[in-house]
Design an enzyme around this catalytic site. Structure first.
Site, mmCIF file in Angstrom:
data_model
loop_
_atom_site.group_PDB
_atom_site.id
_atom_site.type_symbol
_atom_site.label_atom_id
_atom_site.label_comp_id
_atom_site.label_asym_id
_atom_site.label_seq_id
_atom_site.Cartn_x
_atom_site.Cartn_y
_atom_site.Cartn_z
ATOM 1 N N GLY A 74 11.064 -5.774 3.637
ATOM 2 C CA GLY A 74 10.085 -6.792 4.001
ATOM 3 C C GLY A 74 8.739 -6.179 4.363
ATOM 4 N N THR A 128 -10.929 -1.933 -17.585
ATOM 5 C CA THR A 128 -11.728 -2.043 -16.367
ATOM 6 C C THR A 128 -10.842 -1.765 -15.156
ATOM 7 O OG1 THR A 128 -11.244 -4.412 -16.406
ATOM 8 C CG2 THR A 128 -13.363 -3.733 -17.324
ATOM 9 N N ASP A 187 6.697 -4.905 6.575
ATOM 10 C CA ASP A 187 6.851 -4.465 7.971
ATOM 11 C C ASP A 187 6.221 -3.103 8.229
ATOM 12 O OD1 ASP A 187 8.515 -2.796 6.600
ATOM 13 O OD2 ASP A 187 10.182 -2.952 8.013
ATOM 14 N N ASN A 226 7.664 7.116 -4.550
ATOM 15 C CA ASN A 226 6.412 6.805 -3.838
ATOM 16 C C ASN A 226 5.317 6.698 -4.893
ATOM 17 O OD1 ASN A 226 5.202 9.324 -4.410
ATOM 18 N ND2 ASN A 226 5.786 10.194 -2.447
ATOM 19 N N ARG A 273 -1.156 -1.917 -4.295
ATOM 20 C CA ARG A 273 0.177 -1.398 -4.590
ATOM 21 C C ARG A 273 0.964 -1.058 -3.323
ATOM 22 N NH1 ARG A 273 1.853 3.825 -7.116
ATOM 23 N NH2 ARG A 273 3.845 3.275 -8.087
ATOM 24 N N HIS A 312 -1.653 -5.128 -12.199
ATOM 25 C CA HIS A 312 -1.948 -3.958 -13.035
ATOM 26 C C HIS A 312 -3.288 -4.092 -13.762
ATOM 27 C CE1 HIS A 312 2.524 -2.452 -13.119
ATOM 28 N NE2 HIS A 312 1.962 -2.368 -11.929
ATOM 29 N N THR A 313 -4.037 -5.106 -13.447
ATOM 30 C CA THR A 313 -5.437 -5.134 -13.887
ATOM 31 C C THR A 313 -6.225 -4.058 -13.141
ATOM 32 O OG1 THR A 313 -7.449 -6.474 -14.052
ATOM 33 C CG2 THR A 313 -6.072 -6.899 -12.150
ATOM 34 N N SER A 352 6.791 -0.396 6.842
ATOM 35 C CA SER A 352 7.716 0.737 6.734
ATOM 36 C C SER A 352 7.198 1.790 5.746
ATOM 37 C CB SER A 352 9.111 0.273 6.312
ATOM 38 O OG SER A 352 9.043 -0.469 5.114
ATOM 39 N N HIS A 393 4.776 -2.352 -2.353
ATOM 40 C CA HIS A 393 5.890 -1.471 -1.995
ATOM 41 C C HIS A 393 6.372 -1.750 -0.579
ATOM 42 C CE1 HIS A 393 5.695 1.806 -5.303
ATOM 43 N NE2 HIS A 393 5.359 0.632 -5.765
ATOM 44 N N ASP A 394 5.445 -2.030 0.311
ATOM 45 C CA ASP A 394 5.852 -2.335 1.681
ATOM 46 C C ASP A 394 6.764 -3.562 1.689
ATOM 47 O OD1 ASP A 394 5.996 -2.072 4.436
ATOM 48 O OD2 ASP A 394 4.251 -3.336 4.793
ATOM 49 N N ASP A 420 -9.586 -8.578 -13.132
ATOM 50 C CA ASP A 420 -9.888 -9.589 -14.151
ATOM 51 C C ASP A 420 -8.610 -9.861 -14.944
ATOM 52 O OD1 ASP A 420 -9.552 -7.340 -15.773
ATOM 53 O OD2 ASP A 420 -11.701 -6.943 -15.886
HETATM 54 C C1 HEM Z 1 6.700 -5.864 -12.327
HETATM 55 C C2 HEM Z 1 7.245 -4.739 -11.891
HETATM 56 C C3 HEM Z 1 6.409 -3.534 -11.596
HETATM 57 C C4 HEM Z 1 6.664 -2.288 -12.057
HETATM 58 C C5 HEM Z 1 7.827 -1.841 -12.920
HETATM 59 C C6 HEM Z 1 5.578 -1.450 -11.576
HETATM 60 C C7 HEM Z 1 5.480 -0.105 -11.816
HETATM 61 C C8 HEM Z 1 4.346 0.646 -11.607
HETATM 62 C C9 HEM Z 1 4.160 2.010 -12.014
HETATM 63 C C10 HEM Z 1 5.221 2.867 -12.695
HETATM 64 C C11 HEM Z 1 2.901 2.363 -11.705
HETATM 65 C C12 HEM Z 1 2.229 3.697 -11.985
HETATM 66 C C13 HEM Z 1 2.637 4.735 -10.978
HETATM 67 C C14 HEM Z 1 2.168 6.095 -11.387
HETATM 68 O O1 HEM Z 1 2.444 6.486 -12.532
HETATM 69 O O2 HEM Z 1 1.523 6.760 -10.581
HETATM 70 C C15 HEM Z 1 2.273 1.241 -11.066
HETATM 71 C C16 HEM Z 1 0.981 1.214 -10.598
HETATM 72 C C17 HEM Z 1 0.431 0.151 -9.931
HETATM 73 N N1 HEM Z 1 1.113 -0.996 -9.531
HETATM 74 FE FE1 HEM Z 1 2.882 -1.619 -10.221
HETATM 75 N N2 HEM Z 1 4.714 -2.197 -10.838
HETATM 76 C C18 HEM Z 1 5.188 -3.482 -10.819
HETATM 77 C C19 HEM Z 1 4.647 -4.543 -10.133
HETATM 78 C C20 HEM Z 1 3.523 -4.436 -9.330
HETATM 79 C C21 HEM Z 1 3.098 -5.457 -8.398
HETATM 80 C C22 HEM Z 1 3.858 -6.750 -8.105
HETATM 81 C C23 HEM Z 1 1.934 -4.997 -7.840
HETATM 82 C C24 HEM Z 1 1.071 -5.634 -6.789
HETATM 83 C C25 HEM Z 1 1.056 -6.918 -6.531
HETATM 84 C C26 HEM Z 1 1.645 -3.725 -8.459
HETATM 85 C C27 HEM Z 1 0.505 -2.975 -8.246
HETATM 86 C C28 HEM Z 1 0.227 -1.776 -8.857
HETATM 87 C C29 HEM Z 1 -1.082 -1.152 -8.856
HETATM 88 C C30 HEM Z 1 -2.350 -1.750 -8.278
HETATM 89 C C31 HEM Z 1 -0.946 0.076 -9.515
HETATM 90 C C32 HEM Z 1 -2.019 1.133 -9.734
HETATM 91 C C33 HEM Z 1 -2.023 2.104 -8.569
HETATM 92 C C34 HEM Z 1 -3.156 3.131 -8.580
HETATM 93 O O3 HEM Z 1 -3.927 3.190 -9.537
HETATM 94 O O4 HEM Z 1 -3.250 3.859 -7.590
HETATM 95 N N3 HEM Z 1 2.638 -3.406 -9.331
HETATM 96 N N4 HEM Z 1 3.183 0.201 -11.013
HETATM 97 C C1 NAG Z 2 5.499 11.592 -2.598
HETATM 98 O O1 NAG Z 2 6.731 12.279 -2.661
HETATM 99 C C2 NAG Z 2 6.615 13.653 -2.948
HETATM 100 C C3 NAG Z 2 8.013 14.218 -3.023
HETATM 101 O O2 NAG Z 2 8.759 13.558 -3.974
HETATM 102 C C4 NAG Z 2 5.782 14.337 -1.855
HETATM 103 O O3 NAG Z 2 5.603 15.708 -2.189
HETATM 104 C C5 NAG Z 2 4.420 13.653 -1.752
HETATM 105 O O4 NAG Z 2 3.690 14.202 -0.680
HETATM 106 C C6 NAG Z 2 4.604 12.157 -1.507
HETATM 107 N N1 NAG Z 2 3.298 11.505 -1.524
HETATM 108 C C7 NAG Z 2 2.825 10.838 -0.473
HETATM 109 C C8 NAG Z 2 1.476 10.246 -0.656
HETATM 110 O O5 NAG Z 2 3.404 10.714 0.579
#
Ligand code: HEM
Ligand code: NAG
Ligand code: NAG
Length: 326
Positions: free
Chosen positions: A84, A249, A86, A106, A74, A203-204, A88, A78-79, A254
């Site tokens: 891009g 899982t 980079d 974040n 993830r 999201h697997t 950031s 986001h990066d 998967d």
């Molecule tokens: C299609 C649009 C996408 C949306 C709207 C989206 C949104 C989100 C949201 C809301 C979460 C949960 C955050 C939380 O509640 O803490 C999440 C988790 C995650 N996203 Fe996405 N995401 C998208 C695409 C992607 C892409 C393209 C990737 C990587 C290639 C990705 C990888 C992940 C992963 C691995 C998690 C789980 C993070 C964890 O368990 O620490 N997502 N995403």
């Molecule tokens: C995510 O942002 C919140 C403020 O919205 C901050 O308190 C938190 O430390 C940030 N998390 C990380 C991992 O930087």
């Protein structure tokens, strides 16, 4: 124990095979540098241990905490989507700048320590050579592999950016996006509809917190299965930060995520919409039926993502500490 089961043996063989293929590729193609200065085997001459060091650091961290695989994948997403690929996303806020990291978007990013550990080791081995942006890209790749996903190779040579602003995080997709909005946002970054669905398959791995999906429960979302709505409600009884795994899982890469969508058990609205919408349902069905097809398309799309607006040459720098510009 070194070789605890046949799958891990297969993995080791695969990993070595990829290494050998990489070297052959570099010899045959004579260091192909792209216009942006990126290439396969970029560190082979000036920091040959770069890739093994990152792989080793990631493997050690994930063996200790498997949930970090999701976090690293993830982080790379986001990066790349903001400014891009980079690095950031790694910059800390300073007195006069609030960084991406501190945005409410974040969205619980984690795993920064893994990047710091790899960077420290790399600075010991070959100071000032390996960018933080490359470390993030390699770490995501290694995390996918660690979790049982496809092996893929990425070019390196990204430079680290100097800008990280909280307001740029509006460029991330929202979990309330419908398919049209997802197609549009990913399209703006050059991704096809198929790429977008494959990337969503990340999201697997991992979890979402209740705050990311609770509005589906309040204003009853018809795309959400009634049994699964009960599961989500139960999770939310633990509060806004309670975690719901995306599939059964959470630490294994998967295609179960796509099977969940077929059962109306997608966690986010933006997940379920891929099955609800006729433009993407066929792709979801393909990936649910054929994991190899998902892996292949995911690996292609990740390769593309890892090249988003990369900075080459003098446009960026090699940070010595991933949290600060030089
Ligand atoms: C299609 C649009 C996408 C949306 C709207 C989206 C949104 C989100 C949201 C809301 C979460 C949960 C955050 C939380 O509640 O803490 C999440 C988790 C995650 N996203 Fe996405 N995401 C998208 C695409 C992607 C892409 C393209 C990737 C990587 C290639 C990705 C990888 C992940 C992963 C691995 C998690 C789980 C993070 C964890 O368990 O620490 N997502 N995403
Ligand atoms: C995510 O942002 C919140 C403020 O919205 C901050 O308190 C938190 O430390 C940030 N998390 C990380 C991992 O930087
Ligand atoms: C998707 O959402 C946008 C913005 O809310 C809306 O204008 C559009 O009609 C929606 N599209 C579909 C197919 O639901």
């Amino acid at each position: 124990m070194l070789l605890k089961s046949p799958p891990s043996l297969a993995k080791i063989v695969m990993a070595n095979l990829i290494g050998v293929l990489l070297i052959i590729e570099v010899i045959v193609s004579g260091f192909p540098f792209g216009a942006d200065g990126l290439s396969m085997g970029y560190y082979i001459m000036n920091c040959p241990l770069a890739e093994p060091i990152v792989r080793h650091t990631v493997t050690r961290a994930l063996d200790a905490d498997p949930t970090l695989a999701a976090a690293l994948v993830r982080m790379h997403f986001h990066d790349c989507f903001i400014e891009g690929c980079d690095g950031s996303v790694l910059l800390d806020s300073t007195n006069d700048n609030t960084a991406e990291k501190d945005s409410p978007a974040n969205l619980s990013l984690r795993g920064y320590e893994v990047i710091d550990d790899a960077k420290e080791e790399l600075e010991n081995q070959c100071p000032g050579v390996v960018s933080c942006a490359d470390i993030v890209a390699m770490a995501a790749r290694d995390a996918v592999f660690w979790a049982g996903g496809p092996v893929y190779d990425i070019p390196n040579g990204r430079k680290d950016g100097r800008r990280s602003k909280i307001e740029d995080t509006i460029n991330l997709p929202s979990p309330s996006f419908n398919t049209s909005q997802l197609i549009k946002m990913f399209g703006q970054h050059g991704f096809s509809v198929k790429d977008m669905v494959a990337l969503s398959g990340a999201h697997t791995l991992g979890v979402a917190r209740c705050s990311s999906f609770k509005n589906r429960l309040n204003n009853v979302d018809p795309t959400l299965g009634s049994e699964f709505a009960k599961t989500l409600s139960k999770t939310c009884s633990g509060g806004d930060n309670a975690e719901q795994p995306f599939d059964a899982t959470r630490n294994t890469f998967d295609n179960f995520y796509f099977n969940a969508l077929q059962r109306k058990s997608g966690v986010l609205f933006s997940d379920q919409t891929l099955y609800t919408d006729a433009r993407t349902r066929g792709i979801v069905n393909d990936y649910a039926r054929n994991q190899a097809m998902f892996f292949f398309n995911f690996q292609q799309a990740m390769g593309k993502m890892s090249l988003l607006d990369v900075k080459g040459g003098a446009q960026g720098e090699i940070r010595s500490n991933c949290r600060k510009i030089n």
